[in-house]
Design an enzyme around this catalytic site. Structure first.
Site, PDB file in Angstrom:
ATOM      1  N   GLY B  65      79.879  59.162  59.737  1.00 53.31           N
ATOM      2  CA  GLY B  65      81.440  60.499  59.587  1.00 53.31           C
ATOM      3  C   GLY B  65      81.068  60.723  58.211  1.00 53.31           C
ATOM      4  NE  ARG B 105      73.596  60.780  61.221  1.00 56.68           N
ATOM      5  CZ  ARG B 105      74.808  60.436  61.949  1.00 56.68           C
ATOM      6  NH1 ARG B 105      75.618  59.404  61.646  1.00 56.68           N
ATOM      7  NH2 ARG B 105      75.123  61.107  63.198  1.00 56.68           N
ATOM      8  CG  ASP B 252      79.516  65.421  61.933  1.00 53.82           C
ATOM      9  OD1 ASP B 252      80.244  65.196  62.579  1.00 53.82           O
ATOM     10  OD2 ASP B 252      79.083  64.880  61.345  1.00 53.82           O
ATOM     11  CE  LYS B 263      79.173  61.093  67.563  1.00 53.04           C
ATOM     12  NZ  LYS B 263      77.791  61.286  66.383  1.00 53.04           N
TER      13      LYS B 263
END
Lengths: 360, 360
Positions: B65, B105, B252, B263
């Site tokens: 998240g 990430r 994101d 996502k």
């Protein structure tokens, strides 16, 4: 660039067929069904000697795919018939078996279509019991054989489309495993591949039962067709990237107006295809066309068990207390479909006219 | 019909928060992360005392998240710092840890945003090592605390929308687990539920990692919010049946023009929502807005491991020889988004103007 036309001798089709798995085989006395639930890990077969075994196999998805279900049910209806008693008793047993089989799955029309053909043989028959058994066997074999030919015809009709758009996306499994031999949606893909078209197929994994990932990828791999597995939620992304030239899927029931019931997820793909200006094709035999159903909203949509989504390990993927909705099919309105390819040809809108003309 | 306004005292918000799981807790010396990979089956925690443990946790999706990753990274950057040597050495170690964390990430902007805030504290600092450690700790706690307030603000701004459309569909998990406390996309749902709105939430399971089925269903169940889990491929079907009033998802990264990376599967939902004339909302904190990225096509999309799709039992879901494509995110163009809700309010198109005004 490509070989001009599929060879008349079809020798190369025969060669390719050797590579494809057989979902249904008839020995003359019993029925061998490839247990599709175990693919791609294991190739195991169910040997059915009684009608209720075939019914179980259909209900549990050992055999699946609308045309394959019809073929299996046709053979299943005659398994274990007692041909040493009276003709009336035999007909009665046959009718009971056929009714049981028909109730196994509600959405695919091929099931009732195949059983109606079998019943027509029994209903009009007057003669000896062994002779009736022989007639029923012939009819089931005829349904099976016709299906093989239909697949080849569908493949030939759709071949020019795949040649035009060699980047294909498909959903679920409408291939050799779902039908017999070439399949429906996959038939033109196999023919195009064999004739040298540099294809690529995006394979939707097809939740909840993964028929795309498990079955379509397995078939395409066997036949050497280049392909890539994606989750259903990735289709939009590969379309947006310009990597999909056409979508082709099978069908479980086509209404008279061209609405198509097919595996859950098909409707979403059709909407995406329209948005991204990608042609959307449905491939199916004429037995899938149900002119007695005028529109898609009249089609009964099968709801299946919670465990198909949650998995068998309770609480691992979905909390035990969370409700789940699991419709097995959805209905794609005719307006989203570019053409429906059957053994009769590439049927275009308005579908009420083209379907009636080809299959009325 | 509903209570007119969220109580100023927020006492009831506190009560509800007791029911929600905490993904991140800071003890003053170490970081406790709920291992989200094991939910809903098990609630287990990772105790992180070193920066590389947090990096591992981010990489392996123990914590996921976008906002939660940022908070975890902020704490992670100061874990295990040696404050008994020189200030230069400590700053050097800090910078190294921050760089490692940032690489964990690529898509979520909150990660680099939070680390940039931490780095700004270290860069300008001149004083003792223990004092730097204390300042960094305060900054991380500040980021964490601000996030909680942001969620409440987002929830309040979006509450009228959920009241208007109480049949909600959401994707992935943009709730308590993804952020802190109320979450982003789920915040107005929790507030609406607590104020008596008769809600229902369709939860997309969200392949390949099932964050919807595992995490969102878990959170909603804890809070007593009525919900139903579906596969991603069923969203079109429930929309077509008129059962979805609005879609709300997290983000994101939001580009300056309003394109949203979220996502994988979000783009498909947005296309479907447009087709079925359903409003489509994105909820995220301002830290997710990246005005330095002008358009969505500049956002780097993380591709993750094959095994996320195939599962760990080789050959069970996908043939071993079949290629797989696994992008973790997709980009939804601004044109498909009704509004972006941040702590600053409900931002409407043209997003280049509203985003600049609220977060420039």
């Amino acid at each position: 660039v490509y070989p001009a036309i599929v060879s008349d001798s079809d020798l190369w089709v025969e060669v390719m067929l050797d590579e494809l798995p057989r979902s249904i085989s008839w020995s003359g006395e019993n029925l061998k069904l490839l247990d599709q639930r175990l693919l791609p890990e294991k190739e195991e077969y169910w040997l059915c000697e009684r009608s209720d075994q075939v019914e179980d196999a259909i209900r549990q998805l050992v055999v699946r795919g609308a045309p394959a279900i019809g073929i299996a049910a046709a053979y299943g209806s005659l398994l274990g018939l007692n041909s040493s008693g009276s003709l009336d008793a035999m007909k009665c047993q046959f009718r009971e078996q056929a009714d049981q089989l028909e109730a196994a799955r509600p959405t695919a029309v091929n099931l009732s279509w195949a059983l109606a053909r079998m019943c027509a043989v029994a209903d009009g028959f007057d003669g000896s019991c062994p002779e009736l058994l022989q007639r029923l066997t012939s009819e089931a074999q005829q349904i099976h054989e016709e299906d093989k030919q239909l697949c080849l015809q569908i493949g030939r009709h759709a071949l020019p489309i795949v040649r035009q758009y060699p980047n294909v996306l498909t959903h679920c499994n409408a291939g050799s495993l779902a039908v017999s031999e070439l399949g429906t949606a996959l038939a033109p893909i196999y023919l195009a591949h064999e004739s040298g078209v540099p294809l690529h197929v995006w394979v939707d994994e097809t939740r909840p039962l993964f028929q795309g990932a498990r079955l379509t990828a397995f078939e395409l791999g066997r036949a050497g067709v280049p392909h890539t597995v994606i989750t259903d939620s990735m289709a939009a992304s590969v379309m947006a990237a310009g990597k999909v030239g056409m979508v082709i899927v099978g069908a479980d029931r086509v209404a008279a107006n061209g609405d198509v019931a097919n595996k859950i997820g098909t409707l979403g793909l059709a909407v995406l295809a329209q948005h991204f200006d990608i042609p959307f094709y449905v491939a199916c035999p004429g037995s899938t066309v149900d002119l007695s159903t005028s529109e898609g909203n009249q089609i009964q949509i099968e709801e299946r068990a919670r465990e198909e989504i949650t998995g068998s390990d309770a609480g691992q993927l979905v909390p035990i207390t969370s409700p789940v909705f699991n419709p097995a099919f959805d209905v794609t309105p005719a307006a989203l479909i570019t053409a429906i390819v059957t053994e009769q040809g590439v049927l275009k809108p308005p579908f009420n006219l083209s379907l009636e003309k080809a299959h009325g």
